[in-house]
Write a protein that holds these residues in place. Structure first.
Motif, PDB file in Angstrom:
ATOM      1  N   THR A 187       0.834  -1.205   0.000  1.00  0.00           N
ATOM      2  CA  THR A 187       0.000   0.000   0.000  1.00  0.00           C
ATOM      3  C   THR A 187       0.868   1.253   0.000  1.00  0.00           C
ATOM      4  O   THR A 187       0.602   2.204  -0.752  1.00  0.00           O
ATOM      5  CB  THR A 187      -0.951   0.004   1.215  1.00  0.00           C
ATOM      6  OG1 THR A 187      -1.778  -1.165   1.142  1.00  0.00           O
ATOM      7  CG2 THR A 187      -1.821   1.243   1.245  1.00  0.00           C
TER       8      THR A 187
ATOM      9  N   LYS B 245       2.302   1.574  -3.420  1.00  0.00           N
ATOM     10  CA  LYS B 245       1.270   1.990  -4.379  1.00  0.00           C
ATOM     11  C   LYS B 245       1.005   3.491  -4.258  1.00  0.00           C
ATOM     12  O   LYS B 245       0.872   4.194  -5.265  1.00  0.00           O
ATOM     13  CB  LYS B 245      -0.015   1.193  -4.147  1.00  0.00           C
ATOM     14  CG  LYS B 245      -1.169   1.564  -5.053  1.00  0.00           C
ATOM     15  CD  LYS B 245      -0.899   1.211  -6.497  1.00  0.00           C
ATOM     16  CE  LYS B 245      -2.127   1.461  -7.355  1.00  0.00           C
ATOM     17  NZ  LYS B 245      -1.940   1.045  -8.733  1.00  0.00           N
ATOM     18  N   ILE B 246       0.929   4.002  -3.043  1.00  0.00           N
ATOM     19  CA  ILE B 246       0.722   5.440  -2.836  1.00  0.00           C
ATOM     20  C   ILE B 246       1.888   6.226  -3.419  1.00  0.00           C
ATOM     21  O   ILE B 246       1.691   7.246  -4.078  1.00  0.00           O
ATOM     22  CB  ILE B 246       0.504   5.751  -1.337  1.00  0.00           C
ATOM     23  CG1 ILE B 246      -0.843   5.177  -0.881  1.00  0.00           C
ATOM     24  CG2 ILE B 246       0.580   7.254  -1.076  1.00  0.00           C
ATOM     25  CD1 ILE B 246      -1.043   5.164   0.627  1.00  0.00           C
TER      26      ILE B 246
ATOM     27  N   LEU C 158       1.487   6.325  -7.113  1.00  0.00           N
ATOM     28  CA  LEU C 158       0.412   7.246  -7.500  1.00  0.00           C
ATOM     29  C   LEU C 158       0.864   8.701  -7.402  1.00  0.00           C
ATOM     30  O   LEU C 158       0.507   9.526  -8.233  1.00  0.00           O
ATOM     31  CB  LEU C 158      -0.827   7.019  -6.633  1.00  0.00           C
ATOM     32  CG  LEU C 158      -1.574   5.698  -6.863  1.00  0.00           C
ATOM     33  CD1 LEU C 158      -2.657   5.504  -5.809  1.00  0.00           C
ATOM     34  CD2 LEU C 158      -2.157   5.640  -8.263  1.00  0.00           C
TER      35      LEU C 158
ATOM     36  N   GLU D 165      -5.765  -4.007  -9.208  1.00  0.00           N
ATOM     37  CA  GLU D 165      -6.973  -3.391  -8.653  1.00  0.00           C
ATOM     38  C   GLU D 165      -8.170  -4.245  -9.074  1.00  0.00           C
ATOM     39  O   GLU D 165      -9.057  -3.796  -9.786  1.00  0.00           O
ATOM     40  CB  GLU D 165      -7.103  -1.954  -9.147  1.00  0.00           C
ATOM     41  CG  GLU D 165      -5.975  -1.069  -8.676  1.00  0.00           C
ATOM     42  CD  GLU D 165      -6.125   0.382  -9.091  1.00  0.00           C
ATOM     43  OE1 GLU D 165      -7.182   0.758  -9.649  1.00  0.00           O
ATOM     44  OE2 GLU D 165      -5.179   1.148  -8.840  1.00  0.00           O
TER      45      GLU D 165
ATOM     46  N   GLY E  49     -11.487  -2.684  -8.367  1.00  0.00           N
ATOM     47  CA  GLY E  49     -11.599  -1.254  -8.595  1.00  0.00           C
ATOM     48  C   GLY E  49     -10.821  -0.396  -7.613  1.00  0.00           C
ATOM     49  O   GLY E  49     -10.856   0.830  -7.692  1.00  0.00           O
ATOM     50  N   PHE E  50     -10.128  -1.009  -6.691  1.00  0.00           N
ATOM     51  CA  PHE E  50      -9.259  -0.300  -5.752  1.00  0.00           C
ATOM     52  C   PHE E  50      -8.044  -1.202  -5.512  1.00  0.00           C
ATOM     53  O   PHE E  50      -8.098  -2.398  -5.799  1.00  0.00           O
ATOM     54  CB  PHE E  50      -9.988   0.041  -4.435  1.00  0.00           C
ATOM     55  CG  PHE E  50     -10.592  -1.157  -3.758  1.00  0.00           C
ATOM     56  CD1 PHE E  50      -9.847  -1.924  -2.861  1.00  0.00           C
ATOM     57  CD2 PHE E  50     -11.902  -1.534  -4.018  1.00  0.00           C
ATOM     58  CE1 PHE E  50     -10.396  -3.025  -2.245  1.00  0.00           C
ATOM     59  CE2 PHE E  50     -12.459  -2.644  -3.395  1.00  0.00           C
ATOM     60  CZ  PHE E  50     -11.701  -3.388  -2.511  1.00  0.00           C
ATOM     61  N   PRO E  51      -6.947  -0.660  -4.991  1.00  0.00           N
ATOM     62  CA  PRO E  51      -5.732  -1.463  -4.835  1.00  0.00           C
ATOM     63  C   PRO E  51      -5.946  -2.722  -3.981  1.00  0.00           C
ATOM     64  O   PRO E  51      -6.481  -2.655  -2.868  1.00  0.00           O
ATOM     65  CB  PRO E  51      -4.748  -0.502  -4.160  1.00  0.00           C
ATOM     66  CG  PRO E  51      -5.224   0.857  -4.576  1.00  0.00           C
ATOM     67  CD  PRO E  51      -6.734   0.745  -4.629  1.00  0.00           C
ATOM     68  N   ASN E  52      -5.516  -3.855  -4.517  1.00  0.00           N
ATOM     69  CA  ASN E  52      -5.658  -5.139  -3.826  1.00  0.00           C
ATOM     70  C   ASN E  52      -5.079  -5.152  -2.410  1.00  0.00           C
ATOM     71  O   ASN E  52      -5.645  -5.814  -1.526  1.00  0.00           O
ATOM     72  CB  ASN E  52      -5.013  -6.267  -4.640  1.00  0.00           C
ATOM     73  CG  ASN E  52      -5.703  -6.499  -5.960  1.00  0.00           C
ATOM     74  OD1 ASN E  52      -6.849  -6.119  -6.155  1.00  0.00           O
ATOM     75  ND2 ASN E  52      -4.994  -7.132  -6.879  1.00  0.00           N
TER      76      ASN E  52
ATOM     77  N   LEU F  67      -5.340  -3.188  -0.093  1.00  0.00           N
ATOM     78  CA  LEU F  67      -6.315  -2.739   0.905  1.00  0.00           C
ATOM     79  C   LEU F  67      -7.154  -3.918   1.398  1.00  0.00           C
ATOM     80  O   LEU F  67      -7.521  -3.980   2.581  1.00  0.00           O
ATOM     81  CB  LEU F  67      -7.201  -1.634   0.332  1.00  0.00           C
ATOM     82  CG  LEU F  67      -6.461  -0.347  -0.052  1.00  0.00           C
ATOM     83  CD1 LEU F  67      -7.423   0.658  -0.669  1.00  0.00           C
ATOM     84  CD2 LEU F  67      -5.731   0.236   1.140  1.00  0.00           C
TER      85      LEU F  67
END
Length: 176
Positions: free
Chosen positions: A22, A25-26, A29, A56, A59-62, A64
């Motif tokens: 995470t 990923k941030i 981004l 994803e 629809g959102f990062p895995n 999470l």
């Protein structure tokens, strides 16, 4: 009762890997040029993996999902270590969750090996802990004598098959 240790340790390792993913990923981004710490070479490359649609899946990062799921798994493990006895309905719910998790992980393994063509080291940590979490939860819930007796053999074979799939998928890279 090995399941309490597997849930606690597996949950903590999975939570650490999902958290690291995470954070990476941030960073990607914020800065598309960022090279994640887990991008080592063309095959071991988190950056290649996390820039795909598969990263994803919903629809959102895995990662999470991993943070939420592994927090639950860790908590259950710690509660069991404290001596709690959980009702059957709770175990069945946990079984449902870890079953969905192991199915999703195997889809991600397939995608990494045969579609994306790269391996994410942090993702592989998630693979390595999700499988025993699923396996020992299943053994606890089902208590099938043959599976319980040979639990280590089945788990070892499972990892050998995945290891062989990794070798096969990247054989040309490994031998060059």
């Amino acid at each position: 009762m090995i399941v309490r240790w597997v849930l606690t340790i597996g949950g903590l390792l999975g939570l650490a890997a999902a958290s690291a993913l995470t954070i990476e990923k941030i960073a990607v981004l914020k800065d598309p040029g960022h090279v994640p710490s887990c991008s080592i070479d063309p095959i071991l490359s988190c950056g290649s993996v996390m820039r795909t649609a598969q990263a994803e899946g919903f629809g959102f990062p895995n990662p999470l999902l991993g943070i939420a799921g592994f927090a639950v798994v860790t908590t259950v493990g710690v509660v069991l270590l404290a001596g709690a006895v959980l009702p059957r309905w709770f175990w069945l719910g946990l079984q449902g969750g870890v079953t969905l998790g192991v199915v999703f992980v195997h889809w991600l393994i397939y995608q990494s090996l045969y579609v994306i063509g790269a391996l994410c080291p942090y993702c592989m940590v998630v693979w390595v802990v999700t499988i025993p979490v699923f396996w020992y939860t299943t053994l606890h819930v089902t208590r099938w004598p043959l599976l319980v007796k040979y639990h280590g053999v089945f788990l070892t074979l499972w990892f050998v098959v995945i290891g062989l799939a990794v070798l096969q998928a990247f054989w040309s890279y490994w031998i060059s």
